[in-house]
Motif scaffolding. Structure first.
Motif, PDB file in Angstrom:
ATOM      1  N   VAL A  10      -2.188 -20.832   7.279  1.00  0.00           N
ATOM      2  CA  VAL A  10      -2.760 -21.734   8.214  1.00  0.00           C
ATOM      3  C   VAL A  10      -1.294 -23.033   8.416  1.00  0.00           C
ATOM      4  CG1 VAL A  10      -2.764 -23.667   6.409  1.00  0.00           C
ATOM      5  CG2 VAL A  10      -3.866 -24.124   8.512  1.00  0.00           C
ATOM      6  N   THR A  11      -1.192 -23.224   9.958  1.00  0.00           N
ATOM      7  CA  THR A  11      -0.113 -23.881  10.168  1.00  0.00           C
ATOM      8  C   THR A  11      -0.063 -25.780  10.359  1.00  0.00           C
ATOM      9  OG1 THR A  11       0.854 -22.371  11.812  1.00  0.00           O
ATOM     10  CG2 THR A  11       1.295 -23.983  12.193  1.00  0.00           C
ATOM     11  N   ILE A  12       0.486 -26.398   9.675  1.00  0.00           N
ATOM     12  CA  ILE A  12       0.314 -27.621   9.888  1.00  0.00           C
ATOM     13  C   ILE A  12       1.559 -28.213  10.843  1.00  0.00           C
ATOM     14  CG2 ILE A  12       0.382 -29.847   8.640  1.00  0.00           C
ATOM     15  CD1 ILE A  12      -1.877 -28.373   7.856  1.00  0.00           C
ATOM     16  N   GLY A  13       0.525 -29.030  11.529  1.00  0.00           N
ATOM     17  CA  GLY A  13       1.511 -29.453  12.738  1.00  0.00           C
ATOM     18  C   GLY A  13       1.445 -31.684  12.633  1.00  0.00           C
ATOM     19  N   TYR A  27       1.487 -22.792   6.189  1.00  0.00           N
ATOM     20  CA  TYR A  27       1.772 -22.948   4.651  1.00  0.00           C
ATOM     21  C   TYR A  27       0.686 -21.604   4.477  1.00  0.00           C
ATOM     22  CZ  TYR A  27       3.232 -27.147   4.617  1.00  0.00           C
ATOM     23  OH  TYR A  27       4.257 -28.726   4.125  1.00  0.00           O
ATOM     24  N   THR A  28       0.689 -20.747   3.075  1.00  0.00           N
ATOM     25  CA  THR A  28       0.338 -19.316   2.768  1.00  0.00           C
ATOM     26  C   THR A  28      -0.860 -19.254   1.560  1.00  0.00           C
ATOM     27  OG1 THR A  28       1.801 -18.325   4.311  1.00  0.00           O
ATOM     28  CG2 THR A  28       0.287 -16.557   2.545  1.00  0.00           C
ATOM     29  N   LEU A  29      -1.949 -19.523   1.658  1.00  0.00           N
ATOM     30  CA  LEU A  29      -3.029 -19.437   0.459  1.00  0.00           C
ATOM     31  C   LEU A  29      -2.503 -18.021  -0.580  1.00  0.00           C
ATOM     32  CD1 LEU A  29      -3.865 -20.581  -2.074  1.00  0.00           C
ATOM     33  CD2 LEU A  29      -6.282 -20.583  -0.594  1.00  0.00           C
ATOM     34  N   VAL A  30      -2.420 -18.013  -1.565  1.00  0.00           N
ATOM     35  CA  VAL A  30      -3.072 -16.611  -2.218  1.00  0.00           C
ATOM     36  C   VAL A  30      -3.027 -17.022  -3.287  1.00  0.00           C
ATOM     37  CG1 VAL A  30      -1.971 -14.725  -3.025  1.00  0.00           C
ATOM     38  CG2 VAL A  30      -0.751 -15.262  -1.064  1.00  0.00           C
ATOM     39  N   GLN A  88      -5.146  -9.824  -6.294  1.00  0.00           N
ATOM     40  CA  GLN A  88      -4.014 -10.962  -5.463  1.00  0.00           C
ATOM     41  C   GLN A  88      -5.227 -10.746  -4.906  1.00  0.00           C
ATOM     42  OE1 GLN A  88       0.121 -11.076  -3.768  1.00  0.00           O
ATOM     43  NE2 GLN A  88       0.338 -11.657  -5.793  1.00  0.00           N
ATOM     44  N   SER A  89      -5.256 -12.037  -3.475  1.00  0.00           N
ATOM     45  CA  SER A  89      -6.763 -12.008  -2.611  1.00  0.00           C
ATOM     46  C   SER A  89      -5.531 -11.428  -1.156  1.00  0.00           C
ATOM     47  CB  SER A  89      -6.347 -13.155  -2.443  1.00  0.00           C
ATOM     48  OG  SER A  89      -5.627 -14.481  -1.315  1.00  0.00           O
ATOM     49  N   VAL A  90      -6.577 -11.328  -0.548  1.00  0.00           N
ATOM     50  CA  VAL A  90      -5.765 -11.285   1.081  1.00  0.00           C
ATOM     51  C   VAL A  90      -4.713 -12.737   1.558  1.00  0.00           C
ATOM     52  CG1 VAL A  90      -5.904 -10.594   3.376  1.00  0.00           C
ATOM     53  CG2 VAL A  90      -7.076  -9.432   1.833  1.00  0.00           C
ATOM     54  N   PRO A  91      -3.648 -12.880   1.896  1.00  0.00           N
ATOM     55  CA  PRO A  91      -3.238 -14.199   2.036  1.00  0.00           C
ATOM     56  C   PRO A  91      -3.902 -14.498   3.222  1.00  0.00           C
ATOM     57  CG  PRO A  91      -1.365 -12.337   1.871  1.00  0.00           C
ATOM     58  CD  PRO A  91      -2.740 -11.090   2.225  1.00  0.00           C
TER      59      PRO A  91
END
Length: 162
Positions: free
Chosen positions: A29-32, A12-15, A23-26
């Motif tokens: 996070v990887t979710i398992g 998941y990428t948050l911007v 815009q912010s720097v992306p």
């Protein structure tokens, strides 16, 4: 994400963006998503005083490995606990159940490798036994004559059939 499933696993990428379009720097996070047991429970319901009651719970998710289990009864009393194979039924028998056995019975299963756990609850309702205190005495009746059988019960149990 309120209730994750295996389909939700991924990156998941948050911007963030201001009203002016900056815009912010992306940040990613990887979710398992680890498998959690799904329990299929059998047993419970209405039973009579003095019966032996067997409750059984089996995990229906494959590939999770050994599972710790614990059965608790009314008031949180531990009835059985141990470690079982992922597809092995976890069984507990309540011998000679009494009215005090009425209540909720809970199985909790925890995957040894991940700590993921789940619980299921069944309710047992223990019905009172019957106590016949008088019955029509033994007698002989001529063939083709009518006869009335009667009995009384000392336990309030609603409608009775015979």
């Amino acid at each position: 994400i309120p209730s994750l499933t295996s389909a939700d696993a991924g990156t998941y990428t948050l911007v963030l963006e201001t009203l002016g379009g900056c815009q912010s720097v992306p940040q990613s996070v990887t979710i398992g998503v680890l498998p959690t047991p799904i329990i299929d429970v059998s047993g419970g319901g209405d039973v009579c005083v003095g019966q032996d009651v067997t409750l059984s719970a089996v995990n229906t998710v494959s590939g999770v490995g050994p599972i710790q289990f614990i059965w608790t009864g009314p008031g949180g009393v531990i009835l059985s606990q141990g470690v079982a194979a992922e597809d092995e039924p976890c069984v507990v028998t309540i011998n000679d159940i009494q009215i005090s056995g009425t209540g909720d019975y809970t199985i909790t299963k925890t995957v040894n490798a991940t700590g993921c756990s789940t619980s299921e609850t069944v309710t047992i309702n223990v019905l009172p036994g019957l106590n016949i205190d008088s019955v029509t005495p033994d007698t002989s009746i001529c063939e083709f004559e009518g006869f009335l059988l009667s009995a009384s019960n000392t336990v309030s149990a609603g409608l009775l059939t015979y």
